[in-house]
Write an enzyme that holds these catalytic residues in place. Structure first.
Site, PDB file in Angstrom:
ATOM      1  CB  SER A   1      23.120  10.571  -2.813  1.00 35.97           C
ATOM      2  OG  SER A   1      22.981   9.730  -1.682  1.00 35.97           O
TER       3      SER A   1
ATOM      4  CG  ASN B   1      15.363  28.780 -16.497  1.00 34.87           C
ATOM      5  OD1 ASN B   1      15.799  28.728 -15.346  1.00 34.87           O
ATOM      6  ND2 ASN B   1      14.408  29.613 -16.837  1.00 34.87           N
TER       7      ASN B   1
ATOM      8  CB  CYS C   1      16.625   1.267  -3.631  1.00 31.30           C
ATOM      9  SG  CYS C   1      17.971   2.478  -3.611  1.00 31.30           S
TER      10      CYS C   1
ATOM     11  CE1 TYR D   1      27.953  17.475  -7.829  1.00 29.06           C
ATOM     12  CE2 TYR D   1      28.805  15.242  -8.136  1.00 29.06           C
ATOM     13  CZ  TYR D   1      28.386  16.264  -7.297  1.00 29.06           C
ATOM     14  OH  TYR D   1      28.398  16.084  -5.927  1.00 29.06           O
TER      15      TYR D   1
ATOM     16  CB  CYS E   1      15.406   6.413   0.105  1.00 31.15           C
ATOM     17  SG  CYS E   1      16.906   6.323   1.097  1.00 31.15           S
TER      18      CYS E   1
ATOM     19  CG  HIS F   1      19.238  10.845  -1.189  1.00 27.70           C
ATOM     20  ND1 HIS F   1      17.867  10.782  -1.101  1.00 27.70           N
ATOM     21  CD2 HIS F   1      19.695   9.600  -0.876  1.00 27.70           C
ATOM     22  CE1 HIS F   1      17.515   9.549  -0.761  1.00 27.70           C
ATOM     23  NE2 HIS F   1      18.604   8.815  -0.613  1.00 27.70           N
TER      24      HIS F   1
ATOM     25  CB  ALA G   1      32.557  11.805  -0.318  1.00 22.95           C
TER      26      ALA G   1
END
Length: 433
Positions: free
Chosen positions: A284, A229, A415, A219, A124, A387, A280
């Site tokens: 990510s 924007n 990480c 979210y 990642c 992700h 879930a």
């Protein structure tokens, strides 16, 4: 034929070396051979929208996505392409991607065939590590301008089938999911990365409710950012060819997928013994996307980047390693090193961008570093925005740069699987004197 003894050979080598001037030896210690470390600057940054798994980018390879980000970043930077000598691009899931993914992205972006390219795989953290590597070239005086970033298409990762010599003579054959095998699996403990997040949540006493609430906040922040924007300057639209013609993708695809009433009802995804807290919803998502930045020396920044929106100085970088199972809190090891190298304290940081691999990652690192009241991921993060593994490190850096005001410090930290992290401190500028 005479046999040459080691002692005799050594004596002749010493005698010969005595006649060879120190100034001409490869490893001279003379002060004239030493170079001062130079400053490295970020001149521009761009990212593609982040698409859903099996979404709009299912037909677009990772290098093709990378090329879009590179082309946009180079255009925004104002740096002539002939000044760019190297491209570093993170890419994790390379099955069926083709030879040298970074090279593909560079060539597809229209850069010269003489531009050298390197693919970085630090899971990642690949994208952020790619930027650190490019910066080192500039700091050491080895290059004037570089491109760095990351790219991933998780939708296109193939299933693996062992070669015929490893297959049974008869009976069933089992395919391996390349996505899990090379991206989401703890090799050392032989379980999903989500189990690591569960162990972190338990160790740092992070409840299911805290994780869910953080995910909802992610979210909501992403939705507000898109409504206002705030991502407009960093997005590089992607044109996707299909049977019905071309479609231009200009927005992230997953940030609206929030149903607050369903969050608490989701079942744990990894531990199903009644103790699981990672779902879930508070983890990510799997995604496709790319991001890229143009880096330059002080001379390049002074000539081409005055007034560029993403202009910044790379103040410091750091990596840190930890036990693989504790990878979620590795940023808490890397960040203090980066801050110390930068010569600043956490209170001087205006904005923090941590990768939201799991809500537990953010909550644990906030707790360890004392960042509960800091501006962490103000525009949302990987839970809501997505992700795309190889791109995530450079994506958070691009987003960070577009939030900072001149003079402000920002930190990007991420990480990575295997138990490590990469962190970077930047300072936003409006000009380079």
């Amino acid at each position: 034929m005479a046999i040459q003894t080691t002692t005799g050979l050594a004596a002749r080598l010493v005698a010969k070396r005595a006649t060879f001037p120190a100034s001409r030896r490869n490893f001279s210690a003379s002060r004239s051979a030493l170079k001062e470390i130079q400053e490295a600057y970020i001149l521009s940054g761009a990212r593609t929208p982040t698409a859903k798994f099996n979404g709009s980018f299912v037909s677009v390879s990772a290098p093709e996505l990378g090329a879009v980000a590179i082309k946009s970043a180079v255009s925004k930077s104002g740096v002539p392409v002939e000044k760019i000598t190297d491209v570093y691009m993170g890419n994790v899931l390379q099955g069926a991607v083709g030879q040298a993914p970074a090279r593909q992205a560079s060539m597809f972006a229209g850069l010269s065939p003489t531009v050298e390219s390197m693919t970085v795989n630090k899971v990642c953290a690949s994208g952020l590590k790619a930027v650190a590597l490019a910066a080192q070239n500039i700091q050491l005086g080895l290059a004037e301008a570089q491109v760095a970033g990351g790219m991933e298409n998780m939708s296109r990762v193939p299933y693996y089938l062992p070669r015929s010599t490893q297959l049974p003579p008869f009976g069933e054959i089992k395919l391996q999911d390349g996505l899990i095998q090379d991206g989401l699996w703890d090799v050392y403990n032989q379980f999903h990365m989500g189990i690591c997040a569960e162990k972190t949540a338990k160790k740092y006493e992070i409840s299911r409710e805290e994780q869910d609430q953080y995910a909802i906040q992610s979210y909501q922040r992403a939705q507000a950012a898109w409504k206002e924007n705030k991502f407009a300057e960093e997005i590089a639209p992607v044109t996707v060819k299909g049977k019905k013609g071309e479609t231009v993708v200009e927005r992230d695809e997953g940030y609206e997928n929030l149903r607050i009433d369903k969050m608490a009802t989701l079942k744990p995804a990894f531990l199903r013994d009644g103790t699981g807290t990672v779902t879930a919803g508070n983890a990510s998502t799997m995604n496709d996307g790319a991001s890229a930045l143009v880096l330059g020396s002080k001379a390049i920044a002074r000539e081409f980047a005055q007034g560029n929106r993403a202009l910044a100085r790379i103040v410091s970088t750091a990596d840190a390693a930890i036990d693989p199972v504790d990878f979620p809190v590795a940023p808490a090891k890397a960040v203090p090193i980066a801050l110390e190298r930068a010569g600043i304290t956490k209170d001087q940081v205006a904005v923090w961008e941590f990768n939201e691999a799991f809500a537990a990652v953010i909550k644990a690192n906030e707790k360890i570093l004392g960042l509960q009241n800091a501006r962490v991921n103000p525009l949302g993060g990987a839970i809501s925005l997505g992700h795309a593994l190889g791109s995530s490190g450079s994506r958070i850096l691009v987003t960070l740069l577009h939030q900072l005001q001149p003079g402000e410090y920002g930190v990007a930290a991420i990480c990575n699987g295997g138990g490590a992290a990469t962190a970077m401190v930047v300072q936003k500028l409006d000009r380079v004197d």
